[in-house]
Design a protein around this motif. Sequence first.
Motif, PDB file in Angstrom:
ATOM      1  N   THR A 106       0.823  -1.220   0.000  1.00 46.07           N
ATOM      2  CA  THR A 106       0.000   0.000   0.000  1.00 46.07           C
ATOM      3  C   THR A 106       0.850   1.261   0.000  1.00 46.07           C
ATOM      4  OG1 THR A 106      -0.197  -0.111   2.404  1.00 46.07           O
ATOM      5  CG2 THR A 106      -1.960  -1.129   1.104  1.00 46.07           C
ATOM      6  N   ASP A 107       1.975   1.239   0.700  1.00 43.96           N
ATOM      7  CA  ASP A 107       2.822   2.428   0.728  1.00 43.96           C
ATOM      8  C   ASP A 107       3.440   2.701  -0.640  1.00 43.96           C
ATOM      9  OD1 ASP A 107       4.353   0.127   1.008  1.00 43.96           O
ATOM     10  OD2 ASP A 107       5.395   0.793   2.811  1.00 43.96           O
ATOM     11  N   VAL A 108       3.800   1.656  -1.365  1.00 46.51           N
ATOM     12  CA  VAL A 108       4.342   1.821  -2.710  1.00 46.51           C
ATOM     13  C   VAL A 108       3.245   2.314  -3.657  1.00 46.51           C
ATOM     14  CG1 VAL A 108       5.372   0.623  -4.689  1.00 46.51           C
ATOM     15  CG2 VAL A 108       6.185   0.149  -2.362  1.00 46.51           C
ATOM     16  N   VAL A 109       2.041   1.779  -3.502  1.00 42.46           N
ATOM     17  CA  VAL A 109       0.914   2.220  -4.333  1.00 42.46           C
ATOM     18  C   VAL A 109       0.659   3.713  -4.110  1.00 42.46           C
ATOM     19  CG1 VAL A 109      -1.584   1.981  -4.697  1.00 42.46           C
ATOM     20  CG2 VAL A 109      -0.147  -0.055  -4.507  1.00 42.46           C
ATOM     21  N   GLU A 110       0.708   4.162  -2.860  1.00 36.60           N
ATOM     22  CA  GLU A 110       0.519   5.593  -2.568  1.00 36.60           C
ATOM     23  C   GLU A 110       1.632   6.422  -3.196  1.00 36.60           C
ATOM     24  OE1 GLU A 110      -2.088   6.915  -1.184  1.00 36.60           O
ATOM     25  OE2 GLU A 110      -3.022   5.244  -0.130  1.00 36.60           O
ATOM     26  N   GLU A 111       2.878   5.959  -3.066  1.00 38.89           N
ATOM     27  CA  GLU A 111       4.018   6.673  -3.662  1.00 38.89           C
ATOM     28  C   GLU A 111       3.844   6.810  -5.176  1.00 38.89           C
ATOM     29  OE1 GLU A 111       6.840   8.097  -2.543  1.00 38.89           O
ATOM     30  OE2 GLU A 111       6.925   7.434  -0.463  1.00 38.89           O
ATOM     31  N   LEU A 112       3.547   5.702  -5.829  1.00 34.42           N
ATOM     32  CA  LEU A 112       3.425   5.718  -7.289  1.00 34.42           C
ATOM     33  C   LEU A 112       2.201   6.512  -7.743  1.00 34.42           C
ATOM     34  CD1 LEU A 112       4.531   2.063  -8.094  1.00 34.42           C
ATOM     35  CD2 LEU A 112       5.865   4.176  -8.381  1.00 34.42           C
ATOM     36  N   SER A 113       1.137   6.481  -6.959  1.00 38.71           N
ATOM     37  CA  SER A 113      -0.053   7.276  -7.295  1.00 38.71           C
ATOM     38  C   SER A 113       0.265   8.762  -7.239  1.00 38.71           C
ATOM     39  CB  SER A 113      -1.197   6.958  -6.326  1.00 38.71           C
ATOM     40  OG  SER A 113      -1.590   5.615  -6.441  1.00 38.71           O
ATOM     41  N   ALA A 114       0.959   9.173  -6.194  1.00 44.54           N
ATOM     42  CA  ALA A 114       1.345  10.583  -6.071  1.00 44.54           C
ATOM     43  C   ALA A 114       2.316  10.976  -7.177  1.00 44.54           C
ATOM     44  CB  ALA A 114       1.957  10.840  -4.699  1.00 44.54           C
ATOM     45  N   LEU A 115       3.241  10.079  -7.508  1.00 49.04           N
ATOM     46  CA  LEU A 115       4.187  10.357  -8.587  1.00 49.04           C
ATOM     47  C   LEU A 115       3.462  10.509  -9.920  1.00 49.04           C
ATOM     48  CD1 LEU A 115       7.222  10.677  -9.248  1.00 49.04           C
ATOM     49  CD2 LEU A 115       7.243   8.224  -9.757  1.00 49.04           C
ATOM     50  N   MET A 116       2.469   9.660 -10.153  1.00 45.48           N
ATOM     51  CA  MET A 116       1.687   9.755 -11.382  1.00 45.48           C
ATOM     52  C   MET A 116       0.927  11.083 -11.436  1.00 45.48           C
ATOM     53  SD  MET A 116      -1.234   7.201 -12.923  1.00 45.48           S
ATOM     54  CE  MET A 116      -2.614   7.824 -11.981  1.00 45.48           C
ATOM     55  N   ALA A 117       0.325  11.500 -10.321  1.00 45.34           N
ATOM     56  CA  ALA A 117      -0.395  12.779 -10.288  1.00 45.34           C
ATOM     57  C   ALA A 117       0.558  13.938 -10.560  1.00 45.34           C
ATOM     58  CB  ALA A 117      -1.087  12.955  -8.935  1.00 45.34           C
ATOM     59  N   ALA A 118       1.750  13.897  -9.961  1.00 46.10           N
ATOM     60  CA  ALA A 118       2.735  14.953 -10.199  1.00 46.10           C
ATOM     61  C   ALA A 118       3.204  14.947 -11.654  1.00 46.10           C
ATOM     62  CB  ALA A 118       3.920  14.792  -9.247  1.00 46.10           C
TER      63      ALA A 118
END
Length: 192
Positions: A106-118
């Motif tokens: 879940t922490d990696v999913v959150e990281e990658l989701s935020a990276l995708m939004a940025a």
Amino acid sequence: MTTPRDPMLSMLSALSAEVGKQGEAMKAQSERLGEVEATVLDVGKRLKRVTEEPKEPPVPVWSWATMDADKAAEAWAALSAWVRDVLQERYPTSRAALAPCWYKHTDVVEELSALMAAWTRAFGLADSAPPGAIEWLDRWLPGCLRRVETLLQRCRTDNFRHTERLPALVELDATGFGDWVMADLAERPDAP
């Protein structure tokens, strides 16, 4: 012989010269005020552009913890496609940070989701600008990949049936991605 008018003429001549100098000074000040006024108007226009409503809606940052099943299905599809088609294809060094099981963390999913939004904000909008792209490349991408690599380190070194770093494209089908997403969707509430 001087007449009483001679000193008066001299004084009037000196006063006229002084008035001429003051007139030139006022003209220069008026020109400078015109430049200041133009600058103030330009700054006002720029401030108005900055404070106006954006032409495009802001890029959402997902809250995985509160998503219903429909939104999660869309998010999983978008994120997995972005990780495969953009992150790994455009930035192949990112593959060293990923592990086939990234979606289980879940922490990696959150990281990658935020990276995708940025990334979307930096590259994917009509008003994207070079400073945003440079910031993404210089700050957000390396920072996120460092954290993701650290978060996935155990999966590479402990005996969790996960492979070591893969230089090739990480394929989700071989790692049970579909089953994982279906299980995740089954646990989420229905859309209202």
